[in-house]
Design a protein around this motif. Structure first.
Motif, short mmCIF file in Angstrom:
data_model
loop_
_atom_site.label_atom_id
_atom_site.label_comp_id
_atom_site.label_asym_id
_atom_site.label_seq_id
_atom_site.Cartn_x
_atom_site.Cartn_y
_atom_site.Cartn_z
N ARG A 146 -15.70 -14.73 -31.94
CA ARG A 146 -16.45 -13.97 -30.93
C ARG A 146 -16.45 -14.79 -29.66
N ALA A 176 -26.30 -22.41 -35.27
CA ALA A 176 -26.53 -20.97 -35.24
C ALA A 176 -26.15 -20.40 -33.88
N ARG A 190 -28.09 -14.05 -30.55
CA ARG A 190 -27.66 -12.71 -30.16
C ARG A 190 -27.72 -12.55 -28.63
N GLY A 202 -28.04 -14.70 -34.98
CA GLY A 202 -27.44 -13.77 -35.91
C GLY A 202 -26.35 -14.35 -36.79
N SER A 203 -25.84 -15.53 -36.44
CA SER A 203 -24.77 -16.14 -37.22
C SER A 203 -25.13 -17.58 -37.50
N TRP A 204 -24.82 -18.03 -38.73
CA TRP A 204 -25.20 -19.37 -39.17
C TRP A 204 -24.02 -20.05 -39.84
N ALA A 208 -16.92 -22.87 -33.24
CA ALA A 208 -17.13 -21.43 -33.37
C ALA A 208 -15.82 -20.67 -33.22
N GLN A 245 -19.17 -10.65 -35.05
CA GLN A 245 -19.63 -11.76 -35.87
C GLN A 245 -18.86 -13.02 -35.49
N VAL A 246 -19.53 -14.13 -35.53
CA VAL A 246 -18.91 -15.40 -35.21
C VAL A 246 -18.97 -16.29 -36.44
N GLN A 247 -17.93 -17.05 -36.64
CA GLN A 247 -17.90 -18.02 -37.73
C GLN A 247 -18.19 -19.40 -37.17
N LEU A 248 -19.03 -20.15 -37.86
CA LEU A 248 -19.47 -21.46 -37.40
C LEU A 248 -19.21 -22.50 -38.48
#
Length: 124
Positions: free
Chosen positions: A27, A97, A100, A112-114, A24, A1-4
């Motif tokens: 990841r 975002a 993937r 997959g990450s927002w 980001a 998972q990535v944090q944005l």
């Protein structure tokens, strides 16, 4: 998972410019495409722009072509959206975002990450 985490939004006048940033973490950033989406009040979220993992491929929604430019700095784990000649209809919450995949896409199901979003308001 990535944090944005997005930043750079604000209140501007029509014709002005803004640059949004998205930092980001969590990841490997360089292996994945990144995108920007926006959601105006009372409307569904819509695609704005995306950039491939290496930055060599970009795509834009028709309403922003020629005015917005997406870029990324993989050394800084950051993606940018330069917005020029802003119009009142660009007013929205802008979301960063992480895809993937490495290739560009405009389908939000590929992301997959927002981030939490940043407000852009353009006055006439």
């Amino acid at each position: 998972q990535v944090q944005l985490v997005e930043s750079g939004g604000g209140l501007v006048q029509a014709g002005d410019s803004l640059r949004l940033s998205c930092a980001a973490s969590g990841r490997t950033f360089s292996g994945y495409a990144m995108g920007w989406f926006r959601q105006a009040p009372g409307k569904e979220r819509e695609f704005v722009s995306a950039i491939s993992w290496g930055g060599g491929s970009t795509i834009y929604a028709e309403p922003v072509k020629g005015r917005f430019t997406i870029s990324r700095d993989n050394a800084k784990n950051t993606v940018y959206l330069q917005m020029n000649s802003l119009k009142p209809e660009d007013t929205a919450v802008y979301y960063c975002a992480a895809s993937r995949w490495g290739a560009v896409s405009e389908k939000d199901s590929d992301f997959g990450s927002w981030g939490q979003g940043t407000q852009v308001t353009v006055s006439s």
